[in-house]
Design a protein around this motif. Structure first.
Motif, PDB file in Angstrom:
ATOM      1  N   ILE A 195       0.917  -1.108  -0.003  1.00 45.96           N
ATOM      2  CA  ILE A 195       0.130  -0.357  -0.285  1.00 45.96           C
ATOM      3  C   ILE A 195       0.649   1.559   0.317  1.00 45.96           C
ATOM      4  N   ASP A 196       2.212   1.621   0.661  1.00 41.66           N
ATOM      5  CA  ASP A 196       2.436   1.780   1.326  1.00 41.66           C
ATOM      6  C   ASP A 196       3.743   2.882  -0.180  1.00 41.66           C
ATOM      7  N   THR A 197       4.324   0.918  -0.877  1.00 46.10           N
ATOM      8  CA  THR A 197       5.595   1.344  -1.050  1.00 46.10           C
ATOM      9  C   THR A 197       5.245   1.005  -3.002  1.00 46.10           C
ATOM     10  N   ASN A 198       4.446   0.158  -3.255  1.00 49.75           N
ATOM     11  CA  ASN A 198       3.381   0.302  -4.755  1.00 49.75           C
ATOM     12  C   ASN A 198       2.764   0.238  -4.962  1.00 49.75           C
ATOM     13  N   PRO A 199       1.956   0.487  -4.295  1.00 49.76           N
ATOM     14  CA  PRO A 199       0.223   0.268  -4.086  1.00 49.76           C
ATOM     15  C   PRO A 199      -0.605  -0.304  -5.670  1.00 49.76           C
ATOM     16  N   LEU A 200       0.269   0.073  -7.101  1.00 48.75           N
ATOM     17  CA  LEU A 200      -0.175   0.616  -8.344  1.00 48.75           C
ATOM     18  C   LEU A 200      -0.010  -1.260  -8.444  1.00 48.75           C
TER      19      LEU A 200
END
Ligand code: AMP
Length: 425
Positions: free
Chosen positions: A198-203
């Motif tokens: 969620i906070d690092t690479n949500p895509l």
């Protein structure tokens, strides 16, 4: 201890190497016709190159790279993909600035992924990179070319095209914010991997294979709603070109691809015929990467095809395909004393007819055993020499398909073979 290849790394047996050669030949012909030149770079690069290019919070960089130190303590990495090296080479040799370039390359890539059918730790790719064009025409042409590959390999019915636009950096940043809000509101539906992302690479959560998460994502905001006018126009034009070319596609708003450097057009050819690892070929635009790695801003687009998966698909589609060439002629000696004659007759024939595939019997063996070997190798002709033939300078020739036999002069062997194999060549 049983000797085995390293987990996730596999051998190519002759059926596969023959198939690989066949694939490469076809793809290379088509690459040539689109104006591509081959480039080749080392299998090892500085670790910092991949970290900078691929993005440090991607799966590849975080946990999949084979990193080691050389004797001077420099951190090196077995390349996990080719684009970063291609851009590095372009900047290093100064062939990107103000130039249009079309390259292709091939070779092994290394990722420490969890091995399964179609997913390896060493796998082969053919990659394509184009520099200096910013319009959707080149995006379309790349896809036309891949489409032509599938037709040439007779697998068009097994592959489907998915496309998407992931916009520019700023459009993605806007989208990321709304996506993160949505995901945080629905945290209780997410698994551990997604929660971490969620906070690092949500895509990347959009790529989740978890069915519950897939269901949740049906209600997630879509990147396509956050594109600005220019990105929309670029994407619409690509769609228009594809329609005009009669290439069917699906817009998959959840297609984001695993590496950070992509922007705008991304695409993937997928298949349902080789199990869960169905992505056969994928790529997209990376208009910021050259500048990010220290070059002058240069628009670019590229893709790579996974050859291991392509081989699997062709083998699934054509299970009896075996491209290993049979032997054309087999030379038999009736006794072990005449090895000189069989070996040197074979050498003479190879001098004159280098395209012919020729085998001789090695070691000892009865006439029957040697004929059996000739049949086993698929030879169409057997050339037999014995003491009598040597004395009379003759060769006994048997057509192994029709059964015809004849005794001919050794001086006529080349002419005979030329004539016989004419119909096959
Ligand atoms: P990528 O470099 O991740 O864009 O992948 C391009 C293509 O390489 C994919 O569509 C796959 O066909 C192939 N590929 C990527 N990773 C692997 C792997 N671990 N094993 C086999 N093929 C792979």
């Amino acid at each position: 201890m049983k000797l085995q290849a390293i987990r996730g790394m596999h051998d190519y047996l002759p059926v596969e190497t023959a198939l690989l050669e066949h694939i490469e030949k076809i793809l290379k012909k088509i690459l040539f016709s689109y104006g591509y030149n081959e480039i080749s770079f080392p299998i090892v690069e500085k670790t910092s190159l991949f970290k900078k290019a691929i993005g440090s919070i991607t799966d590849v960089v975080e946990k999949e790279m084979y990193i080691f130190k050389d004797r001077k303590g420099e951190s090196l990495t077995l390349r996990p993909e080719g684009t970063a090296s291609c851009v590095r080479a372009g900047i290093e040799h100064g062939f990107l600035y103000n130039k249009e370039q079309k390259f292709w390359y091939k070779g092994p890539m290394f990722r420490y992924e969890r091995p399964q059918k179609g997913r390896y730790r060493q796998f082969n790719q053919i990659g394509v990179e184009v520099f200096g064009h910013k319009g959707p025409d080149i995006d379309a042409e790349l896809i036309f070319m891949t489409h032509r590959w599938w037709r040439a390999l007779c697998i068009s019915d097994y592959v489907k095209l998915e496309i998407n636009s992931i916009g520019s950096k700023s459009e993605r940043a806007r989208y990321r914010k709304v996506l993160v809000s949505f995901l945080k509101l629905n945290k209780h539906h997410l698994d551990e991997t997604c929660l971490k992302r969620i906070d690092t690479n949500p895509l990347r959560i959009l790529d989740s294979k978890n069915n519950n998460i897939k269901k949740l994502l049906n209600d997630a905001p879509l990147i396509t709603d956050y594109l600005d006018e220019n990105s929309k126009k670029h994407f619409d034009n690509l769609c228009k070109f594809l329609k005009l070319a009669g290439i069917s596609y699906t817009i998959n708003p959840k297609l984001v691809r695993g590496l950070d450097y992509y922007n705008r057009t991304v695409f993937e050819w997928v298949t349902k015929n080789i199990g869960s690892q169905g992505a056969l070929c994928g790529g997209g635009r990376y208009d910021y990467l050259v500048e990010q790695l220290g070059g002058n801003a240069t628009p670019a687009i590229g893709f790579a095809i996974g050859l291991d998966r392509l081989i699997m698909l062709i083998k699934t589609a054509y299970p009896n395909l075996n491209l290993n060439k049979k032997v054309d002629a087999y030379i038999i000696g009736t006794s072990n004393n005449i090895k000189n004659s069989t070996l040197f007759l074979a050498e003479k024939i190879r001098n004159y007819l280098p395209k012919l595939r020729l085998m001789t019997n090695y070691g000892e063996g009865s006439l029957k055993k040697q004929f059996n070997l000739a049949y086993k190798y698929g030879a169409k002709l057997a050339l037999v020499i014995g003491e009598n033939e040597i004395a009379s300078n003759k060769v006994f020739v048997k057509d192994l398909c029709m059964g015809n036999k004849e005794l001919i002069s050794q001086n006529d062997v080349i002419l005979k073979l030329k004539d016989f194999f004419k119909k096959y060549n």
